[in-house]
Each structure stands twice: as C-alpha cells, then as structure tokens.
Design a protein around this motif. Structure first.
Motif, short mmCIF file in Angstrom:
data_model
loop_
_atom_site.label_atom_id
_atom_site.label_comp_id
_atom_site.label_asym_id
_atom_site.label_seq_id
_atom_site.Cartn_x
_atom_site.Cartn_y
_atom_site.Cartn_z
N ASN A 54 0.83 -1.20 0.00
CA ASN A 54 0.00 0.00 0.00
C ASN A 54 0.87 1.26 0.00
OD1 ASN A 54 -3.15 0.58 0.67
ND2 ASN A 54 -1.89 2.18 1.55
N LEU A 55 1.92 1.26 0.83
CA LEU A 55 2.82 2.40 0.91
C LEU A 55 3.55 2.62 -0.40
CD1 LEU A 55 4.18 4.62 2.60
CD2 LEU A 55 5.82 2.89 3.38
N LEU A 56 4.01 1.54 -1.02
CA LEU A 56 4.70 1.66 -2.30
C LEU A 56 3.76 2.21 -3.37
CD1 LEU A 56 6.71 -1.71 -2.29
CD2 LEU A 56 7.68 0.60 -2.17
N TRP A 57 2.52 1.73 -3.37
CA TRP A 57 1.54 2.22 -4.36
C TRP A 57 1.28 3.72 -4.17
CZ3 TRP A 57 -3.28 4.50 -4.08
CH2 TRP A 57 -3.98 4.58 -5.28
N LEU A 58 1.10 4.14 -2.92
CA LEU A 58 0.88 5.56 -2.65
C LEU A 58 2.08 6.40 -3.09
CD1 LEU A 58 -0.79 5.49 0.89
CD2 LEU A 58 -1.86 6.21 -1.25
N ALA A 59 3.29 5.93 -2.77
CA ALA A 59 4.50 6.66 -3.14
C ALA A 59 4.63 6.75 -4.66
CB ALA A 59 5.73 5.99 -2.55
N GLY A 60 4.36 5.66 -5.36
CA GLY A 60 4.44 5.67 -6.81
C GLY A 60 3.40 6.57 -7.45
N THR A 61 2.20 6.59 -6.88
CA THR A 61 1.14 7.46 -7.39
C THR A 61 1.51 8.92 -7.23
OG1 THR A 61 -0.54 5.78 -6.89
CG2 THR A 61 -1.29 8.05 -7.19
N LEU A 62 2.02 9.27 -6.05
CA LEU A 62 2.42 10.65 -5.81
C LEU A 62 3.63 11.04 -6.65
CD1 LEU A 62 2.02 10.79 -1.92
CD2 LEU A 62 0.52 11.81 -3.65
N LEU A 63 4.52 10.08 -6.89
CA LEU A 63 5.71 10.35 -7.69
C LEU A 63 5.34 10.82 -9.10
CD1 LEU A 63 8.84 10.22 -7.89
CD2 LEU A 63 8.58 7.85 -8.66
N GLY A 64 4.27 10.28 -9.64
CA GLY A 64 3.82 10.67 -10.97
C GLY A 64 2.79 11.78 -10.96
N GLY A 65 2.65 12.48 -9.84
CA GLY A 65 1.68 13.55 -9.77
C GLY A 65 0.25 13.05 -9.76
N ALA A 82 -0.67 6.95 -11.01
CA ALA A 82 -1.54 5.86 -10.54
C ALA A 82 -1.44 4.62 -11.42
CB ALA A 82 -2.99 6.35 -10.50
N GLY A 83 -1.37 4.79 -12.73
CA GLY A 83 -1.30 3.65 -13.64
C GLY A 83 -0.05 2.80 -13.45
N PRO A 84 1.13 3.39 -13.60
CA PRO A 84 2.35 2.59 -13.40
C PRO A 84 2.49 2.08 -11.97
CG PRO A 84 2.87 4.92 -13.72
CD PRO A 84 1.44 4.73 -14.08
N ALA A 85 2.04 2.84 -10.98
CA ALA A 85 2.10 2.37 -9.60
C ALA A 85 1.22 1.14 -9.41
CB ALA A 85 1.67 3.47 -8.64
N THR A 86 0.06 1.13 -10.06
CA THR A 86 -0.85 -0.01 -9.94
C THR A 86 -0.25 -1.25 -10.58
OG1 THR A 86 -2.79 1.45 -9.93
CG2 THR A 86 -3.14 -0.86 -10.51
N LEU A 87 0.28 -1.12 -11.78
CA LEU A 87 0.88 -2.29 -12.44
C LEU A 87 2.12 -2.77 -11.70
CD1 LEU A 87 0.72 -2.12 -16.34
CD2 LEU A 87 -0.59 -3.48 -14.73
N ALA A 88 2.92 -1.83 -11.19
CA ALA A 88 4.10 -2.21 -10.42
C ALA A 88 3.69 -2.98 -9.16
CB ALA A 88 4.93 -0.98 -10.06
N ALA A 89 2.65 -2.50 -8.49
CA ALA A 89 2.17 -3.18 -7.28
C ALA A 89 1.64 -4.58 -7.62
CB ALA A 89 1.09 -2.35 -6.61
N TYR A 90 0.93 -4.71 -8.72
CA TYR A 90 0.44 -6.03 -9.13
C TYR A 90 1.61 -6.96 -9.51
CZ TYR A 90 -4.62 -5.45 -9.08
OH TYR A 90 -5.93 -5.31 -8.68
N THR A 91 2.66 -6.40 -10.09
CA THR A 91 3.84 -7.20 -10.42
C THR A 91 4.46 -7.78 -9.16
OG1 THR A 91 4.29 -5.84 -12.37
CG2 THR A 91 6.10 -7.16 -11.52
N LEU A 92 4.61 -6.95 -8.13
CA LEU A 92 5.16 -7.42 -6.87
C LEU A 92 4.21 -8.40 -6.17
CD1 LEU A 92 7.21 -5.14 -7.38
CD2 LEU A 92 7.06 -4.57 -4.96
N ALA A 93 2.91 -8.13 -6.26
CA ALA A 93 1.93 -9.03 -5.64
C ALA A 93 2.00 -10.42 -6.27
CB ALA A 93 0.53 -8.45 -5.78
#
Length: 213
Positions: free
Chosen positions: A28-39, A44-55
C-alpha cells in the motif's frame, strides 16, 4: 496439534497472517508513493501495475527486495500502466456520474440507476481480472481488455467472488477511511492477484484437458 520443531500450528498461522498484513501495508505504501511520484494522474497507472507485479511475485513465493523491485517495475510499466488505467478510470467516472444523476431523480429513474449500477459492477470485475492478467501473461495493452472481459463472462462464479471481495474492501474502507492510507489498496491488490492466479491456473488446466480429450 504441533508442527515440526514443537511449535503450535496456530502460532505459525498467526505469524503467517501477521506477515501477510505487513506485506499488504508495505505494498500500500509503495503504491501511494508511486502514485504521488507521478503527480497522481500520471502515477496511478504505473504504480498499480508495479504493485500487481510485486503481488504476483509474492503470491508465487519469490524472494525479492520490495523497493528496488517496485522502482524497476514502475519504470518498465509507466506507459502501459497509464494506457490501461485511464480508460478504466474514465468509464468509472462516467458511470458514477450517471448513477448520482439518476439517484437524484428518485423512483422515476430506478431502471437506469440499476442499469448504471450493473455497469459499475461489470467494470469492477473486468478491472479485477485486467491488471493481474497483464502482469501474469505480459499482454499488449490493446489485447488486455477484450481478454479480461471474455474471462469475466465465461467465469461467472469467479467473477461473483471477485466482486464480493472488492465490495468487502470498499465497505471496510468506507467505514474506516484511514485504511485507504494504511492497507486497503495493498490488501486488495494482493488478494485480487492471489485469487486471479488460481483462476488462471484452473482455466489453463481445463484448456489442456480439453486439448488432450
């Protein structure tokens, strides 16, 4: 009952459950950080796919360092994640707006309101298949949505289970909003991935059996 080494089974299960909760919070923390990183909009898109990759890697029992693995997946999935999430968000916003409009019109608009609600449910189910399918099969964006939609239609029992799981997470988050910042997204992504990997494996086994017969 005792497991090997004399440790009670319930202690091991409790440890495993706590470990999964901590992992979901980290995701959850990684997803939030990735979403904020992209403004937010572009993140949100790359953070979501990255989180699913790790999951997916976590569900398969792989050992890896979460932060470097997330950054690597985030960079690789930036364009594809954005291309996938924008249509899903666009349809969802459109349906939510319609639902609120029809709800404001009262009983006279019951039929279109229910139709819109069904559309929202279908969108949630298709999206639940979409992201795990993308990272599991490494599909091109243009082929993802039709395959996820077909899978949702041909696996009604699995689709209903995913919908109930999604609604349970949404209900818990609506009741306790702070969970969105702590664990809700990570827990849903991990649960969704865990379920979909099993659905995919069952489907592949069925297809192999049909080919043999």
């Amino acid at each position: 009952m005792y497991a090997r080494g004399g440790s009670p089974t319930w202690v091991i299960r409790l440890y495993d459950a706590a470990d999964e909760v901590l992992w979901a919070a980290r995701l959850n923390l990684l997803w939030l950080a990735g979403t904020l990183l992209g403004g937010i909009v572009l993140g949100a898109g790359p953070a979501t796919l990255a989180a699913y990759t790790l999951a997916r890697r976590h569900a398969r029992g792989e050992s890896f360092q979460a932060f470097p693995a997330f950054l690597d997946a985030y960079r690789r999935q930036f364009l594809r994640g954005t291309a996938l999430l924008f249509p899903v968000l666009g349809v969802s916003v459109f349906l939510v707006s319609d639902y609120l409009y029809f709800a404001s019109r009262g009983p006279a608009a019951t039929a279109p309101r229910l139709a819109t609600l069904a559309g929202l449910a279908a969108t949630a189910v298709i999206a639940s298949y979409l992201f795990p399918m993308v990272v599991h099969y490494d599909l091109a964006p243009r082929t993802c949505l039709p395959k996820a939609s077909l899978f949702a239609l041909t696996r009604p029992a699995s689709s209903v289970l995913l919908l109930f799981a999604f609604l349970a997470v949404v209900k818990a988050t609506a009741t306790y909003p702070f969970l969105a910042l702590v664990i809700s997204v990570g827990a849903w992504i991990q649960l969704d991935t865990w379920l979909c990997l099993r659905f995919f494996a069952e489907n592949e086994a069925r297809l192999r059996a049909e080919q043999i017969s």
